[in-house]
Design a protein around this motif. Structure first.
Motif, PDB file in Angstrom:
ATOM      1  N   PHE A  18       0.842  -1.190   0.000  1.00  0.00           N
ATOM      2  CA  PHE A  18       0.000   0.000   0.000  1.00  0.00           C
ATOM      3  C   PHE A  18       0.886   1.253   0.000  1.00  0.00           C
ATOM      4  CE2 PHE A  18      -3.269  -2.810   2.292  1.00  0.00           C
ATOM      5  CZ  PHE A  18      -3.593  -3.402   1.087  1.00  0.00           C
ATOM      6  N   THR A  19       0.394   2.281  -0.624  1.00  0.00           N
ATOM      7  CA  THR A  19       1.187   3.481  -0.893  1.00  0.00           C
ATOM      8  C   THR A  19       1.835   4.056   0.352  1.00  0.00           C
ATOM      9  OG1 THR A  19      -0.654   3.968  -2.326  1.00  0.00           O
ATOM     10  CG2 THR A  19       1.031   5.651  -2.152  1.00  0.00           C
ATOM     11  N   ASP A  20       3.025   4.569   0.163  1.00  0.00           N
ATOM     12  CA  ASP A  20       3.729   5.309   1.216  1.00  0.00           C
ATOM     13  C   ASP A  20       3.923   4.493   2.488  1.00  0.00           C
ATOM     14  OD1 ASP A  20       3.733   7.450  -0.484  1.00  0.00           O
ATOM     15  OD2 ASP A  20       1.816   8.199   0.270  1.00  0.00           O
ATOM     16  N   ARG A  21       3.929   3.183   2.317  1.00  0.00           N
ATOM     17  CA  ARG A  21       4.203   2.285   3.443  1.00  0.00           C
ATOM     18  C   ARG A  21       3.241   2.471   4.613  1.00  0.00           C
ATOM     19  NH1 ARG A  21       9.403   0.066   2.461  1.00  0.00           N
ATOM     20  NH2 ARG A  21      10.308   1.107   0.678  1.00  0.00           N
ATOM     21  N   THR A  22       2.044   2.903   4.344  1.00  0.00           N
ATOM     22  CA  THR A  22       1.035   2.929   5.400  1.00  0.00           C
ATOM     23  C   THR A  22       0.351   1.572   5.368  1.00  0.00           C
ATOM     24  OG1 THR A  22      -0.764   3.627   3.999  1.00  0.00           O
ATOM     25  CG2 THR A  22       0.595   5.371   4.964  1.00  0.00           C
ATOM     26  N   ASN A  23      -0.500   1.329   6.324  1.00  0.00           N
ATOM     27  CA  ASN A  23      -1.262   0.081   6.294  1.00  0.00           C
ATOM     28  C   ASN A  23      -2.693   0.341   5.895  1.00  0.00           C
ATOM     29  OD1 ASN A  23       0.174  -2.291   6.812  1.00  0.00           O
ATOM     30  ND2 ASN A  23       0.646  -1.502   8.854  1.00  0.00           N
ATOM     31  N   GLN A  24      -2.957   1.538   5.340  1.00  0.00           N
ATOM     32  CA  GLN A  24      -4.341   1.937   5.163  1.00  0.00           C
ATOM     33  C   GLN A  24      -4.842   1.640   3.765  1.00  0.00           C
ATOM     34  OE1 GLN A  24      -2.896   5.475   6.435  1.00  0.00           O
ATOM     35  NE2 GLN A  24      -3.424   5.165   8.581  1.00  0.00           N
ATOM     36  N   VAL A  25      -5.659   0.618   3.689  1.00  0.00           N
ATOM     37  CA  VAL A  25      -6.140   0.170   2.393  1.00  0.00           C
ATOM     38  C   VAL A  25      -7.061   1.194   1.733  1.00  0.00           C
ATOM     39  CG1 VAL A  25      -8.109  -1.093   3.354  1.00  0.00           C
ATOM     40  CG2 VAL A  25      -7.131  -1.805   1.176  1.00  0.00           C
ATOM     41  N   LEU A  26      -7.813   1.941   2.539  1.00  0.00           N
ATOM     42  CA  LEU A  26      -8.772   2.886   1.938  1.00  0.00           C
ATOM     43  C   LEU A  26      -8.030   3.970   1.153  1.00  0.00           C
ATOM     44  CD1 LEU A  26     -11.707   3.652   1.583  1.00  0.00           C
ATOM     45  CD2 LEU A  26     -11.568   5.004   3.686  1.00  0.00           C
ATOM     46  N   GLY A  27      -6.984   4.524   1.747  1.00  0.00           N
ATOM     47  CA  GLY A  27      -6.201   5.543   1.044  1.00  0.00           C
ATOM     48  C   GLY A  27      -5.624   4.998  -0.257  1.00  0.00           C
ATOM     49  N   TYR A  28      -5.086   3.782  -0.186  1.00  0.00           N
ATOM     50  CA  TYR A  28      -4.506   3.145  -1.377  1.00  0.00           C
ATOM     51  C   TYR A  28      -5.588   2.922  -2.445  1.00  0.00           C
ATOM     52  CZ  TYR A  28      -2.730  -0.778  -4.174  1.00  0.00           C
ATOM     53  OH  TYR A  28      -2.371  -1.603  -5.206  1.00  0.00           O
ATOM     54  N   ALA A  29      -6.726   2.400  -2.013  1.00  0.00           N
ATOM     55  CA  ALA A  29      -7.792   2.065  -2.977  1.00  0.00           C
ATOM     56  C   ALA A  29      -8.301   3.314  -3.687  1.00  0.00           C
ATOM     57  CB  ALA A  29      -8.935   1.353  -2.265  1.00  0.00           C
ATOM     58  N   ILE A  30      -8.529   4.368  -2.925  1.00  0.00           N
ATOM     59  CA  ILE A  30      -9.107   5.569  -3.540  1.00  0.00           C
ATOM     60  C   ILE A  30      -8.053   6.361  -4.303  1.00  0.00           C
ATOM     61  CG2 ILE A  30     -10.272   7.770  -3.081  1.00  0.00           C
ATOM     62  CD1 ILE A  30     -12.008   5.247  -2.676  1.00  0.00           C
ATOM     63  N   TYR A  31      -6.886   6.521  -3.700  1.00  0.00           N
ATOM     64  CA  TYR A  31      -5.849   7.371  -4.301  1.00  0.00           C
ATOM     65  C   TYR A  31      -5.216   6.727  -5.529  1.00  0.00           C
ATOM     66  CZ  TYR A  31      -1.740  10.469  -4.200  1.00  0.00           C
ATOM     67  OH  TYR A  31      -0.756  11.375  -4.508  1.00  0.00           O
TER      68      TYR A  31
END
Ligand code: SF4
Length: 369
Positions: free
Chosen positions: A119-132
């Motif tokens: 996931f982007t920028d090494r976060t664990n947040q799937v929502l940010g990755y999915a939308i962005y």
């Protein structure tokens, strides 16, 4: 792409795209339009710590969504309407890819498999990755479709028409990032914009325009780390500027690479100029032609040469284009010129031309991408 079951019928049994069927409709859109949508999402996603894992994740998620009738390239809005399922599939497939790739990735990068995360920028947040990374790109053809409807028009290729409406592939690659209404902004970088242009024109041969503005020299080389490492180690980049220039431009960042080596930040080359051959009339004539007729980025004769556009000059009047050169650099970069102290130089097909191999070994041992 032929590994994706919704698009299997786009390819023949040799894995070649059925070019004469590109204008056939698949639902509301032509196959050319659907492939272009796929390539744009793919170009945005094609980055991160483990490219093999990124590509596996992309393939698994698309197959899973289409098997549930969430046909994101045919109906981009479905990605959002069924956001719960989209998120579940991304998470589930990410776990699957992690099981397959984490140990290898950790070994190669001297890291811990538990840290494997695409996931982007090494976060664990799937929502940010999915939308962005997915959602914003899928909105582009959807918004184009809405804008056509608003103006009482219809098209079975809104994204293709938008792309080819620009003056050149180079301008298009900038506009898919910077355009006020349809631009992807920071979701896409320069390298990904040029990679998209390469896939569209060279790899998949989707282009309809038949002139130099969307031809083999109409966009810049996608300067990814593999290509950049080969261009640096072979000495190609040192033909155009000194090591001290590259340091001043932050292309070479001393001590900032793996194991304290110097880091080559290839993307920082963009926009940097060389005046080494400014007095060579033929060279500047060719550059003027490239800028004015092919890239269409300048109206008048330039006095200095932008380094990232030099490959276009050198390929002028040859049978090769930027896509061929990039394929070659990727081949060398991923099969021989590994990002460590001992690449496979003795088997490398360009070893006799390579400054690092023949004369300046420190170009290999002291630098990393
Ligand atoms: S000879 Fe070695 S350093 Fe030079 S391009 Fe080939 S693998 Fe890279």
């Amino acid at each position: 792409m032929q590994d994706l079951f919704p698009f299997e019928h786009y390819f023949d049994n040799k894995g070649e795209i059925k070019r004469n069927e590109l204008d056939n409709n698949d639902g509301l859109w032509t196959r050319r339009e659907i492939i272009t949508r796929y390539l744009l999402v793919s170009a945005v996603l094609d980055q991160g710590p483990d490219l093999e894992g990124v590509r596996l994740l992309f393939k698994d998620v698309i197959n899973a969504l289409y098997s549930k009738e969430i046909r994101i390239f045919h109906k981009p809005l479905d990605f959002f309407k069924e956001l719960g399922i989209s998120i579940d599939e991304i998470l589930e497939k990410h776990d699957g890819v992690k099981k397959i790739r984490a140990d290898t990735w950790a070994r190669e990068n001297k890291s811990n498999p538990g840290k494997y995360n695409l996931f982007t920028d090494r976060t664990n947040q799937v929502l940010g990755y999915a939308i962005y990374r997915w959602g914003v790109v899928l909105c582009v053809p959807f918004l184009l479709e809405k804008d056509l409807q608003k103006n009482g028009r219809e098209s079975s290729e809104p994204l293709v028409a938008y792309i080819e409406d620009w003056d050149s592939a180079e301008i298009m690659s900038q506009q898919i990032k910077d355009n006020k209404r349809y631009g992807l902004g920071k979701a896409i970088g320069d390298k990904a914009g040029h990679l998209f242009a390469k896939w569209y024109i060279h790899t998949f041969e989707l282009v309809k325009k038949n002139d130099s503005s969307f031809g083999p020299l109409s966009y810049e080389l996608p300067f990814d780390s593999n290509a950049g490492r080969v261009l640096f180690r072979t000495g190609f980049l040192l033909n155009w500027a000194d090591l001290s220039d590259y340091k001043n431009w932050d292309v070479i960042q001393e001590g900032k690479g793996k194991s304290g080596k110097h880091y080559i930040r290839v993307t920082n080359i963009r926009g940097r100029k060389s005046d080494r051959f400014s007095d060579l009339k033929d060279f500047i004539d060719s550059y003027e032609l490239i800028c004015v007729e092919y890239l269409k980025v300048k109206k008048r004769r330039p006095s200095k040469v932008e380094i990232q556009q030099i490959p276009n000059i050198l390929l002028l009047n040859t049978n090769y284009g930027i896509g061929d050169l990039d394929d070659g650099l990727m081949y060398i970069g991923t099969n021989y010129c590994f990002n460590h102290d001992e690449p496979r130089c003795f088997q490398c097909p360009v070893k006799n031309l390579c400054l690092g191999y023949t004369n300046r070994n420190e170009l290999i041992t002291n630098y990393r991408t």
